[in-house]
Design an enzyme around this catalytic site. Structure first.
Site, PDB file in Angstrom:
ATOM      1  N   SER A  22       0.858  -1.203   0.215  1.00  0.00           N
ATOM      2  CA  SER A  22       0.045   0.056  -0.006  1.00  0.00           C
ATOM      3  C   SER A  22       0.902   1.241  -0.200  1.00  0.00           C
ATOM      4  CB  SER A  22      -0.794  -0.022   1.343  1.00  0.00           C
ATOM      5  OG  SER A  22      -2.017  -1.082   1.218  1.00  0.00           O
ATOM      6  N   LYS A  71      -9.447  -5.193  11.784  1.00  0.00           N
ATOM      7  CA  LYS A  71     -10.698  -4.846  10.717  1.00  0.00           C
ATOM      8  C   LYS A  71     -11.917  -4.645  11.327  1.00  0.00           C
ATOM      9  CE  LYS A  71      -8.936  -6.103   5.983  1.00  0.00           C
ATOM     10  NZ  LYS A  71      -9.379  -6.734   4.979  1.00  0.00           N
ATOM     11  N   ASP A 107     -13.590  -3.356  -0.345  1.00  0.00           N
ATOM     12  CA  ASP A 107     -13.298  -4.635  -1.008  1.00  0.00           C
ATOM     13  C   ASP A 107     -14.250  -4.809  -2.311  1.00  0.00           C
ATOM     14  OD1 ASP A 107     -10.825  -5.346   0.429  1.00  0.00           O
ATOM     15  OD2 ASP A 107     -12.267  -6.309   1.956  1.00  0.00           O
ATOM     16  N   GLY A 131     -16.005 -19.124  -1.060  1.00  0.00           N
ATOM     17  CA  GLY A 131     -15.658 -18.655   0.310  1.00  0.00           C
ATOM     18  C   GLY A 131     -16.899 -17.929   0.999  1.00  0.00           C
ATOM     19  N   ASN A 154     -19.071 -22.737  -0.084  1.00  0.00           N
ATOM     20  CA  ASN A 154     -18.262 -22.629   1.218  1.00  0.00           C
ATOM     21  C   ASN A 154     -18.017 -23.939   1.844  1.00  0.00           C
ATOM     22  OD1 ASN A 154     -16.348 -20.944   2.503  1.00  0.00           O
ATOM     23  ND2 ASN A 154     -17.687 -21.059   4.285  1.00  0.00           N
TER      24      ASN A 154
HETATM   25  P1  ATR Z   1     -10.559 -13.472   4.289  1.00  0.00           P
HETATM   26  O1  ATR Z   1     -10.735 -12.235   4.996  1.00  0.00           O
HETATM   27  O2  ATR Z   1      -9.323 -13.432   3.363  1.00  0.00           O
HETATM   28  O3  ATR Z   1     -11.993 -13.746   3.533  1.00  0.00           O
HETATM   29  P2  ATR Z   1     -11.381 -15.545   6.258  1.00  0.00           P
HETATM   30  O4  ATR Z   1     -12.460 -14.663   6.599  1.00  0.00           O
HETATM   31  O5  ATR Z   1     -10.666 -16.348   7.268  1.00  0.00           O
HETATM   32  O6  ATR Z   1     -10.337 -14.797   5.365  1.00  0.00           O
HETATM   33  O7  ATR Z   1     -11.863 -16.587   5.362  1.00  0.00           O
HETATM   34  C1  ATR Z   1     -11.195 -17.591   4.609  1.00  0.00           C
HETATM   35  C2  ATR Z   1     -12.338 -18.552   3.485  1.00  0.00           C
HETATM   36  O8  ATR Z   1     -11.424 -19.381   3.036  1.00  0.00           O
HETATM   37  C3  ATR Z   1     -13.509 -19.081   4.253  1.00  0.00           C
HETATM   38  O9  ATR Z   1     -14.339 -19.300   3.256  1.00  0.00           O
HETATM   39  C4  ATR Z   1     -12.914 -20.474   4.243  1.00  0.00           C
HETATM   40  O10 ATR Z   1     -13.773 -21.333   4.490  1.00  0.00           O
HETATM   41  P3  ATR Z   1     -14.609 -21.927   6.116  1.00  0.00           P
HETATM   42  O11 ATR Z   1     -15.582 -20.686   6.179  1.00  0.00           O
HETATM   43  O12 ATR Z   1     -15.026 -23.373   5.829  1.00  0.00           O
HETATM   44  O13 ATR Z   1     -13.460 -21.695   7.044  1.00  0.00           O
HETATM   45  C5  ATR Z   1     -11.906 -20.724   3.184  1.00  0.00           C
HETATM   46  N1  ATR Z   1     -11.200 -21.776   3.334  1.00  0.00           N
HETATM   47  C6  ATR Z   1      -9.867 -21.593   3.823  1.00  0.00           C
HETATM   48  N2  ATR Z   1      -9.056 -22.659   3.633  1.00  0.00           N
HETATM   49  C7  ATR Z   1      -9.765 -23.446   3.035  1.00  0.00           C
HETATM   50  C8  ATR Z   1      -9.594 -24.812   2.442  1.00  0.00           C
HETATM   51  N3  ATR Z   1      -8.410 -25.546   2.886  1.00  0.00           N
HETATM   52  N4  ATR Z   1     -10.439 -25.592   1.694  1.00  0.00           N
HETATM   53  C9  ATR Z   1     -11.794 -24.898   1.608  1.00  0.00           C
HETATM   54  N5  ATR Z   1     -11.996 -23.710   1.941  1.00  0.00           N
HETATM   55  C10 ATR Z   1     -11.058 -22.865   2.704  1.00  0.00           C
END
Ligand code: ATR
Length: 288
Positions: A22, A71, A107, A131, A154
């Protein structure tokens, strides 16, 4: 860049911040317009957040970006939130408007600008977003307004369902909003007639850069594939999408555009996207 007695200070708070891009892209944008602004990164530990926001008020810092882990926690120290930040429950940008601190989340608007920059108009399209975490919430909220259909897949089904319910309550008419579990069967079914795929999971992120959220056989040339992961810049998903001649948008583009929206909030000027993009790519060793 000449720092003067009138220079407006913007910055980033988070922990860690040392590797943030940034400062590079915001200072490039300030310089481009010859604005008397400067952007610096402040490492702020979780327990010091309250003091940091107090410091922002007393030092008259003009604006901040907010990143992990602040955040959500930062909201309690602000005076007001814009409508999107209120719904999302998360802030990545603060504007100090004559002593009043207002929180925004950029975002979603950034993702929309990134799509449009690539000539992609989400209106009337079917979007599949993988996600349901923080990034997906922001992007889904904005794109649900534009798309014909938004499908949220998700790993944890309940999170996708909750997000879909929230969105349905906001947009009573128009967009079809669905939630399902992220598994190969559901992905295959939803991808069959999808126009835009967005990866808002951390699948494919370093050090797991060998992984990808969907089978490459489902990627087609008429698809737009947008990966919010930016480390590595070329994720396995994007490499496979390019091989299939899909339109691809990387996570750095997303980063630049959400920063561009912050720039516009602080300066009231249209962000110089190309300048910011070039600065961001250059700082990670790419020439674009
Ligand atoms: P961000 O702020 O980057 O969105 P986050 O809020 O931690 O980070 O969200 C991460 C996302 O990646 C979530 O949707 C998570 O799924 P869960 O809600 O089931 O935790 C998803 N995610 C992370 N690792 C994953 C994996 N190995 N397989 C599938 N989904 C994954």
């Amino acid at each position: 860049m000449m720092v003067t007695g009138k220079t407006k200070v913007c910055g980033l708070i988070g922990d860690p911040v040392e590797h943030s891009l940034s400062p590079c892209l915001q200072n490039a944008a300030f310089k481009h317009y010859g604005l008397d602004f400067i952007y610096v990164a402040f490492r702020v530990k979780q327990e010091n957040l309250r003091d940091a926001i107090q410091g922002l008020r007393s030092l008259g810092i003009h604006g901040l970006n907010v990143t992990m882990p602040h955040k959500i926690n930062v909201i309690q120290y602000l005076d007001d939130l814009d409508a999107t930040a209120k719904i999302i429950g998360s802030v990545n940008t603060i504007l100090n408007r004559n002593g009043k601190l207002i929180g925004y989340t950029t975002d979603g608007a950034g993702a929309l600008k990134a799509l449009r920059y690539h000539g992609v108009d989400p209106s009337g399209k079917k979007i599949v977003i993988l996600g349901a975490g923080g990034a997906s919430r922001s992007v889904s909220l904005t794109l649900a307004k534009e798309a014909k259909e938004l499908v949220i897949l998700n790993r944890t089904l309940s999170k996708a369902e909750r997000l879909a319910e929230e969105l349905k309550a906001l947009y009573e008419y128009g967009t079809v909003i669905k939630a399902d579990e992220l598994n190969s069967q559901n992905v295959k079914r939803e991808m069959a007639d999808a126009n835009i795929l967005i990866n808002a999971t951390s699948i494919g992120m370093r050090p797991n850069d060998g992984s990808t959220p969907i089978d490459s056989a489902l990627l087609r040339s008429d698809l737009v594939v947008f990966d919010l992961v930016y480390e590595p810049l070329e994720t396995r998903l994007l490499i496979e999408a390019k091989k299939r001649r899909a339109t691809t948008i990387d996570g750095l583009t997303m980063l630049v555009f959400q920063g561009a929206v912050s720039f516009e909030i602080w300066t009231g000027r249209t962000a110089p996207f190309k300048v910011m993009m070039k600065a961001a790519y250059k700082s990670i060793g790419f020439n674009k």
